[in-house]
Structures are given as C-alpha cells and as structure tokens.
Design an enzyme around this catalytic site. Structure first.
Site, PDB file in Angstrom:
ATOM      1  N   SER A  48       0.820  -1.217   0.000  1.00  0.00           N
ATOM      2  CA  SER A  48       0.000   0.000   0.000  1.00  0.00           C
ATOM      3  C   SER A  48       0.854   1.268   0.000  1.00  0.00           C
ATOM      4  O   SER A  48       0.378   2.345  -0.340  1.00  0.00           O
ATOM      5  CB  SER A  48      -0.955   0.010   1.208  1.00  0.00           C
ATOM      6  OG  SER A  48      -0.233  -0.004   2.429  1.00  0.00           O
ATOM      7  N   ASN A  72       7.605  -8.324   0.808  1.00  0.00           N
ATOM      8  CA  ASN A  72       8.099  -6.977   1.087  1.00  0.00           C
ATOM      9  C   ASN A  72       7.675  -6.455   2.451  1.00  0.00           C
ATOM     10  O   ASN A  72       8.389  -5.658   3.059  1.00  0.00           O
ATOM     11  CB  ASN A  72       7.597  -6.021  -0.002  1.00  0.00           C
ATOM     12  CG  ASN A  72       7.790  -4.571   0.371  1.00  0.00           C
ATOM     13  OD1 ASN A  72       8.887  -4.020   0.300  1.00  0.00           O
ATOM     14  ND2 ASN A  72       6.712  -3.928   0.815  1.00  0.00           N
ATOM     15  N   TYR A 120      16.092  -5.999  13.929  1.00  0.00           N
ATOM     16  CA  TYR A 120      15.744  -5.857  12.513  1.00  0.00           C
ATOM     17  C   TYR A 120      16.831  -6.494  11.647  1.00  0.00           C
ATOM     18  O   TYR A 120      16.538  -7.256  10.720  1.00  0.00           O
ATOM     19  CB  TYR A 120      15.592  -4.371  12.183  1.00  0.00           C
ATOM     20  CG  TYR A 120      15.368  -4.064  10.715  1.00  0.00           C
ATOM     21  CD1 TYR A 120      14.092  -4.115  10.168  1.00  0.00           C
ATOM     22  CD2 TYR A 120      16.429  -3.707   9.887  1.00  0.00           C
ATOM     23  CE1 TYR A 120      13.875  -3.818   8.824  1.00  0.00           C
ATOM     24  CE2 TYR A 120      16.225  -3.416   8.544  1.00  0.00           C
ATOM     25  CZ  TYR A 120      14.947  -3.478   8.022  1.00  0.00           C
ATOM     26  OH  TYR A 120      14.743  -3.184   6.691  1.00  0.00           O
ATOM     27  N   LYS A 165      16.506  -9.778   9.062  1.00  0.00           N
ATOM     28  CA  LYS A 165      16.806  -9.665   7.636  1.00  0.00           C
ATOM     29  C   LYS A 165      17.946 -10.602   7.238  1.00  0.00           C
ATOM     30  O   LYS A 165      17.965 -11.128   6.119  1.00  0.00           O
ATOM     31  CB  LYS A 165      17.147  -8.217   7.278  1.00  0.00           C
ATOM     32  CG  LYS A 165      15.959  -7.267   7.336  1.00  0.00           C
ATOM     33  CD  LYS A 165      14.901  -7.620   6.291  1.00  0.00           C
ATOM     34  CE  LYS A 165      13.807  -6.570   6.216  1.00  0.00           C
ATOM     35  NZ  LYS A 165      12.809  -6.871   5.161  1.00  0.00           N
TER      36      LYS A 165
END
Length: 247
Positions: A15, A88, A153, A157
């Site tokens: 979005s 994503n 984070y 990843k």
C-alpha cells in the site's frame, strides 16, 4: 510466457513505500497484482483506481490464518493462483540493544522473517503444480553488515537472506527461483527516522553514489528477477545500495 500465463503477482506491504513501487512497476507491465495491505485499504484502493489490474487483499503476514485466507481469495479470483510472490511487508524499530524487549524481538521476527516463511509455504504448492514460480524477498543492507540501533531488525533480515538461499537450493530444480533484493538507504516512510538521525545523515555522506536510492530502482530490480532474462539467477542477494556494501 506472458504476464497472464505467469499468474498473479502478490506483493505484501504494497500500500506504500517500496512495496507500492514494486506493485506499480508490475502493473505498468501488464501483470495482475494482489496489492497486499494490513491496515491502509484506502491506499491499496487508490492504486486500484489507477490500475484496474490491481487487486487489494488484506493480509497480516504474522498470521498463517490471514495468509491462508488471502491466498484462497486470490485462487477464487485468479484460476492460475500466485505465480510471483514478493515478500516486502516489514516493520522497523530504532532502539539501542539494551532497550529491546522480548516482545520487540518476537514481533520483529514474526513480521520480517516468519511472515515470508509462512507465505512461501502457502504458495509453493501452486508453483510446484505449475512447475514455475518466482519468489523475491526484500532484505536489507542491515541484514548483511549488522545493526546499531536496529539489532533485531538486522538479525531478522539476515535470516531472510539465508531463507532465500535455502528455498533456492530446494526448489530451483522445479522451475521456482528465489532471490533477495537488498536495498541500502531508500527514502520511504519506514526509513524516515533513520535518515533524519545523526547516524543516518552520516551514512548518506559516505554512500559512494552520493545519494539515497529510489523506490523505482528497487522495483525495477525485482521485476527483472521475475523476467525470462533472469531465469538462471536463483539463491542470490542482489545489492541495490549505491555502493554502501560490496559483499
């Protein structure tokens, strides 16, 4: 293979930000795209108004039940199902290591690593039946060189990069490629806090290309990895970082 024959493209977190740019790039090339969103239905519908092939789909990637419902919705609407998956959707959080709580850690991994794992599990059966599929995971330079105020984070990843390699190792023989795209600093809502911090400004100064990246540069790399010209590329992490990291 035409866009229609490749099946539906599902972009999570589409979005806004990088995900929106990726969805827009696929749509501009004639693909049907499931615009995955969690809360901002209005933004997903804006994209649909611009591109009739856009199909807003609500999904919480931290929930298998939500993912299953989203994939089932896609199957009902598009007989071929999901042929291209772009993982994503992600969250970020700036916190010193000593202030990261167990809840922070678990939430980060639930969205940024478990989510892609669950989504891959749910779409793989259809890709295997078709003997064709493309999976692109949006990683981060943080997952390659570690984090300072985003240790959780960066760890998530890094796990995503290894998940990419594992999926490629197992499924490439069935016509399903899996790659990661690892952006450096890209100007989005999620990166705004980092870019305005002292450490972030210092990072920008040290980028060999002399600037932050654009959403469009990430999107074009993702679309290339799903093209016929990239059919022999699998298990790779493609760096799009302006020279910040050469690994």
């Amino acid at each position: 293979m035409t866009p229609i024959e490749r099946g539906l493209v599902f972009v999570t977190g589409a979005s806004r930000g990088i995900g929106r740019g990726i969805a827009r790039q696929f749509l501009s090339e004639g693909f049907d795209v499931a615009v995955g969103y969690r809360d901002r239905k209005d933004l997903a519908e804006e994209l649909q108004q611009e591109f009739p092939r856009a199909f807003p789909v609500q999904v919480d990637v931290s929930s298998r039940e939500s993912i299953q419902a989203a994939v089932a919705t896609c199957r009902r609407r598009f007989a071929r199902g999901v042929g291209i998956l772009v993982n994503n959707a992600a969250i970020a959080q700036e916190k010193p290591l000593g202030e990261i709580t167990e809840e922070d850690w678990d939430r980060m991994f639930a969205v940024n690593l478990r989510g892609p794992f669950l989504f891959i599990q749910e779409v793989l059966p259809g890709m295997l039946r078709a003997r064709w599929g493309r999976i692109v995971n949006i990683a981060s330079i943080g997952g390659q060189w570690g984090g300072f105020n985003q240790v959780h984070y960066a760890a998530a990843k890094a796990g995503l990069i290894n998940l990419t390699r594992s999926i490629a190792k197992i499924y490439s023989r069935y016509g399903i490629t899996c790659n990661a795209v690892s952006p450096g600093l890209v100007r989005t809502d999620m990166s705004a806090a980092e870019l305005t911090s002292e450490a972030g400004r210092e990072k920008v100064k040290n980028i060999p290309s002399g600037r932050v990246g654009t959403v469009e540069e990430i999107a074009s790399t993702v679309v290339f990895l799903c093209s016929a010209g990239a059919s022999y590329i699998t298990g790779q992490t493609i760096n799009v970082n302006g020279g910040m990291y050469f690994g």
